[in-house]
Structures are given as C-alpha cells and as structure tokens.
Design an enzyme around this catalytic site. Structure first.
Site, PDB file in Angstrom:
ATOM      1  N   GLY A  14      21.224   4.841  -8.686  1.00 35.73           N
ATOM      2  CA  GLY A  14      20.613   4.310  -9.900  1.00 35.73           C
ATOM      3  C   GLY A  14      19.215   3.778  -9.656  1.00 35.73           C
ATOM      4  N   ALA A  17      15.102   7.863  -9.933  1.00 36.62           N
ATOM      5  CA  ALA A  17      15.590   9.240 -10.087  1.00 36.62           C
ATOM      6  C   ALA A  17      16.912   9.264 -10.848  1.00 36.62           C
ATOM      7  CB  ALA A  17      15.760   9.886  -8.711  1.00 36.62           C
ATOM      8  N   SER A  40      24.830   1.116  -6.466  1.00 43.56           N
ATOM      9  CA  SER A  40      25.289  -0.026  -5.687  1.00 43.56           C
ATOM     10  C   SER A  40      24.226  -1.119  -5.687  1.00 43.56           C
ATOM     11  CB  SER A  40      25.567   0.444  -4.256  1.00 43.56           C
ATOM     12  OG  SER A  40      25.525  -0.648  -3.381  1.00 43.56           O
ATOM     13  N   VAL A  48       9.631   0.876  -4.931  1.00 43.64           N
ATOM     14  CA  VAL A  48       8.224   1.254  -5.083  1.00 43.64           C
ATOM     15  C   VAL A  48       8.183   2.483  -6.007  1.00 43.64           C
ATOM     16  CG1 VAL A  48       7.228   0.283  -2.988  1.00 43.64           C
ATOM     17  CG2 VAL A  48       8.407   2.481  -2.877  1.00 43.64           C
ATOM     18  N   LYS A  79      -3.542   4.583 -16.872  1.00 44.30           N
ATOM     19  CA  LYS A  79      -4.170   5.133 -15.650  1.00 44.30           C
ATOM     20  C   LYS A  79      -4.947   6.402 -16.006  1.00 44.30           C
ATOM     21  CE  LYS A  79      -2.906   7.371 -11.271  1.00 44.30           C
ATOM     22  NZ  LYS A  79      -1.817   7.889 -10.434  1.00 44.30           N
ATOM     23  N   LEU A 328      14.014  10.938  -3.979  1.00 44.08           N
ATOM     24  CA  LEU A 328      13.830  10.876  -2.533  1.00 44.08           C
ATOM     25  C   LEU A 328      14.905  11.662  -1.789  1.00 44.08           C
ATOM     26  CD1 LEU A 328      12.913   7.076  -2.345  1.00 44.08           C
ATOM     27  CD2 LEU A 328      11.338   9.024  -2.330  1.00 44.08           C
ATOM     28  N   ILE A 341       7.488  10.858  -9.031  1.00 47.15           N
ATOM     29  CA  ILE A 341       8.163  10.676 -10.324  1.00 47.15           C
ATOM     30  C   ILE A 341       8.007  11.957 -11.153  1.00 47.15           C
ATOM     31  CG2 ILE A 341       8.136   9.356 -12.489  1.00 47.15           C
ATOM     32  CD1 ILE A 341       7.472   6.862 -10.786  1.00 47.15           C
TER      33      ILE A 341
END
Ligand SMILES: Cc1cc2nc3c(=O)[nH]c(=O)nc-3n(C[C@H](O)[C@H](O)[C@H](O)COP(=O)(O)OP(=O)(O)OC[C@H]3O[C@@H](n4cnc5c(N)ncnc54)[C@H](O)[C@@H]3O)c2cc1C
Length: 496
Positions: A14, A17, A40, A48, A79, A328, A341
C-alpha cells in the site's frame, strides 16, 4: 463468449504504487472486479517520490480527480521542470522544462533556426523560446487563465497514498492490514493462489499485483523473475531523504544540484520542503553523505535523514504467471527525472488495456513485458545522458561518468546530435525531442552541424521572427501571477 475467470485482484502493498493501482482498477474496471489491497503498517512505505511529470495530470483525469481538492489534500505545488545545477561544469545551470521550444516545422525542429541565428551572432538563449522555462525562471504560474502551461506536481508521498486510499475504499476496494508471511503457489503451475498473513489469514486471488517495493515479495522472492542490473551505467545506489520547514515561497520546479558523488534534490511543497542526497556509496560514505546533505539544508529539519539503498535496473519480467509488478517491485531507475510514478501509471494503464479477464495468455504477457522494457530502456538512456555529458573533472565519480561506455542506443543519439543537431523521440518513448535538446545543450554538447533551413530566410527575417517569438513569450510570462500567490488562490490556502 468465454467466461470471466480472473475477477479477484489482490494488490500486495500500500505505497504509492499499491494505491495508484487499486484506485485506477477500481475506478475503471470496478464493476467487473473484486479488489483487495494488503499492506503492513509495521513495514511502512519508502516515503519518498514527491516530484512528478505532466502525465500525473492524465492519471488524475482518469480517476476524475478535482485538481484543487487533490492539491490541498497532498499539499502539492506546481512543477514546470527541473533546474539542473553544477551538471555540465560547477556553476552551470539549465532548466529542463516541460515546454516546447519555439515553433518547429515538418522539415526539422525549431532549434535548427536558432543555431543558424547563433552562427550569425544573434538569437539569445534557446530557453527564450520556451514559455514554461521562462515562467519557471520567473517563479510564475497559472492554470485556466491565459496561455496554457504544461505542468506537473510536487506532492507529499504519504498524503498522496492516503488520498488514493480514501478514494479506493469509497470505490469498493477492501483493505487488509497485516504482514504477508507466505505466498502460496499452485504446486503444478506455480501460479500464486493466496497470500498468507502472519496472523494466519489467507487472501486468495486470481491476479496478484506486486507493489511490495524493492523487496518484490511476489515477483522476485516467490516467482524469481530475475533482474538486469544497470549499476555500471547509473552508478548511484543510495539516497538520504529529509524534510525541512519552508523558508520562502515555493518555486515551480524541482532542483537537482550535482555534488562530487551524485546529486541533491529540493522539492518544494506547500507545508514543507523535501530534500535528499543521491550518491554512490563507492565514492562517498554514508557519513559524508549525511554531512553534505545537512550542510546544504536551509530550513529547520523536521525528521532525521535515513539511508535508502537501491539497485538500479529492471526485472526481466514485470508480468510473470498471474503476477504483475508495479512500482519499486518492478525495477528502479534513479529519480533524476522523476519518472517512477509515471511508470506506475503507465503500468497500471497497460494492465487495464490488456486485462486477462478470460485467463492468462503468454502472448498478452509477452506484449506487456516488451512494452515495459522498451519504455524503461529509453528512460534509462535519458538519465545516463545527464551523467555521461558532464565536463566535471573534480572527483573520481565524475571521471568515471564522463569516461564510461554507454548503451549503443545512447551513443548513437549523442553522435547524431554532435554531428547534425538531430534529436528524435522514438516510438513509445516518454521524452520528446525538446527534452533531449534541453539536456544535451544544457550540458554543453555543441553540435558541429545543423539543418540549413534557416538560410532559406534572409537574416533580417530570421531575426524578426525569433525576436517576435521571444517577445511574445516574455509578454505572456509578464502577465502571469507569481507561483506562490496563484497556488494560495487556487487551492484556497493561506500563506505559511
Ligand atoms: C530516493 C528516491 C527518490 C524518489 N523520488 C521520486 C520522485 O521524485 N518521483 C517519482 O516519480 N518517484 C520517485 N521515487 C520512486 C517512488 O518513491 C516510488 O516509485 C513510489 O513511492 C512507489 O513505491 P512503491 O509503492 O512501489 O513501494 P513502497 O513505498 O516501498 O511500498 C511498499 C508497500 O508494500 C508493503 N509491504 C512490503 N512487504 C510487505 C509484507 N511482507 N506484507 C505486507 N505488506 C508489505 C509495505 O508496507 C508498503 O505498503 C523515488 C525513489 C527513491 C528511492
């Protein structure tokens, strides 16, 4: 018609991703699926991943997200690009913006006209022809008023996860809290059948989405998908992240400031600043990295810096059997161009496009995996470019980067640009010609030749056309409000 056999989707993890996957699947395919997410609290997330690229807006549109509400909930700022400092040589600065540079035509990109002008002694900077770049330099921003800017967000990763969780649960996603202790596979096929939690609960599924972060609990630890290491091209392997209080108005860009063994990021949010140091622990110890980061901070520290270790590369298969890895767990290319992302978004979008309702087809899995490799290798090349094109000679790290061999695909692009000023966006590639250009020129790659189409215009006409373009951009930028002021008005927030 074949029956639907894949209905129960289990998302393991969780973090950003996991919740992005759950939210997108629930929003787009919810009525056809039964979605459960296991996470968990004890393990937590990587914490990050706060700088995005413009495709984040496409993802928000897919989820039907209201922008000001999203920005308030995630403490986001706008941005327009990334400011690269000390990359070509110490003291250099260029902005890789999300904008288009000038006006191109069918024969070639705008920069060939500009190179012609430079050869004749006029034309200014290439950035003078890019609206987003000039707006970033001037700390200006607006949306929905006047000319359109292409933009992305800086956001708080933890708040973003919470925002998506709320949305997913409202769309029917079931959340299970607990640590996965065992992954049960079918004895014959090896397909995953269930996740067994440490408290003994079983979560069964037909399709499993591995979002367990670097550990890749399903895709690697269980299915042994394999990993291709890119550390010889992208030598950083460590990061230290720390948050500080804001000390001034938020700028509309990420800062990526090179140091002797990597680079440092600065990401302005509404309520704080995200800071981090990316380095190779072969060239800089953790203690040195910590000291370098702390010395560079300009606001009060809110947390203790913590080391994150990573291995750059990709899983050989991001979809294996009935498991698709996202985030990741699927591989990692360091965050220099804020692409992770985006890759989650593309991965979950592709999964929805190729969703295996009626069973698992090797052809579909191969198609998914091939597209994943194609896009990631091109992103990899673009990141390597930043290291390879350095002219820095002040440390063994930069000596290594400057002199290293690069993938043939990238060596060709560099040669092509050096000889002819030609750059291209390959099919399915994320980064456009303007991105390649801004980084190549920003890092001092001087082309020896260029397309001569600029000579079809008399010099005075070329001068007039260029100065007209840059004056229009300067005027448009002059009419924009300041980024901080706009942000406060748009999100209905008060100044810190
Ligand atoms: C230094 C650094 C900087 C980055 N900067 C950027 C950036 O600026 N922009 C960008 O786009 N990306 C960035 N990224 C990448 C970005 O952080 C990730 O893509 C994003 O956060 C997604 O992470 P994740 O969800 O895959 O993994 P994680 O956040 O690690 O989440 C893993 C989840 O799995 C759960 N889990 C793991 N094991 C178990 C288990 N046994 N049982 C139950 N649950 C389990 C955890 O509890 C957690 O919920 C950066 C990455 C790093 C390392």
């Amino acid at each position: 018609m074949q029956d639907q056999v894949v209905k129960r989707v289990v998302v393991a993890g969780g973090g950003t991703a996991g919740w992005m996957a759950a939210a997108a699947l629930a929003k787009q395919l919810g009525p056809l699926l039964d979605i459960t997410l296991v996470e968990s609290d004890e393990i937590g997330t990587v914490g990050v991943g706060e700088s995005t690229i413009p495709t984040a807006r496409t993802f928000n549109a897919l989820l039907g997200i209201d922008e000001p509400a999203f920005m308030r909930a995630t403490q986001a700022t706008f941005k327009l690009g990334i400011s690269f400092e000390n990359w070509g040589q110490i003291g250099d600065r260029y902005i890789h913006s999300f904008g288009q540079v000038g006006k191109s035509n069918w024969m070639g990109s705008f920069h060939h006209f500009w190179l012609q002008a430079k050869a004749a002694g006029f034309g200014g900077e290439l950035g003078d022809y890019c609206f987003e770049l000039k707006a970033a330099e001037a700390d200006k921003f607006s949306v929905g008023e006047g000319p359109e800017l292409n933009y992305a967000y800086h956001l708080d990763a933890t708040l973003y996860g919470g925002f998506l969780r709320k949305m997913s649960e409202a769309l029917g996603v079931k959340r299970v809290e607990g640590k996965i202790g065992q992954v049960q596979q079918n004895a014959e096929t090896g397909f995953i059948e269930a996740l067994v939690l440490e408290n003994g609960d079983r979560v069964e599924g037909d399709l499993f989405v591995d979002c367990t972060g670097f550990r890749g609990l399903l895709i690697e630890q269980t299915l042994k998908a394999g990993y291709e290491d890119w550390g010889h091209w992208l030598p950083t392997n460590s990061a230290l992240a720390v948050q500080t209080k804001s000390t001034g108005p938020a700028v509309p860009y990420t800062r990526a400031i090179a140091h002797t063994a990597g680079w440092r990021w600065k990401i302005p949010l509404q309520h704080r600043v995200g800071n981090g140091l990316v380095y190779s622990n072969e060239y800089m110890s953790d203690d040195e990295a910590r000291a370098t980061l702390l010395e560079a901070l300009d606001g009060e520290r809110l947390i203790e810096p913590r080391v994150i270790r990573y291995r750059t590369g990709r899983r050989l298969k991001t979809w294996s059997k009935n498991c698709v890895a996202l985030g990741l767990a699927s591989g990692f290319v360091e965050p220099l161009e804020s692409t992770s992302i985006h890759l989650i978004m593309i991965g979950v979008t592709r999964l929805m496009q190729l969703f295996p309702f009626t069973g698992f087809s090797e052809a579909v899995i191969a198609r998914y995996n091939q597209q994943a490799v194609d896009e990631l290798e091109k992103i990899r090349d673009f990141i390597i470019l930043h290291y390879k094109l350095t002219e820095r000679t002040d440390s063994p790290f930069w000596d290594r980067c400057r002199t290293m061999d690069v993938p043939d695909s990238l060596a060709h692009r560099i040669e092509l640009f050096r000889e002819s000023a030609q750059a291209f966006q390959a099919p399915g590639e994320l980064f456009q010609v303007d991105s390649w250009l801004q980084v190549m020129l920003g890092q001092r790659l001087q082309p020896t030749g260029y397309h001569q189409m600029g000579r079809l215009m008399p010099p005075e006409e070329l001068r007039g056309a260029l100065s007209g373009l840059s004056a229009n951009i300067a005027r448009a930028v002059g009419g924009l409000p300041g980024h901080q002021a706009f942000l406060e008005r748009y999100c209905g927030i008060s100044a810190a």
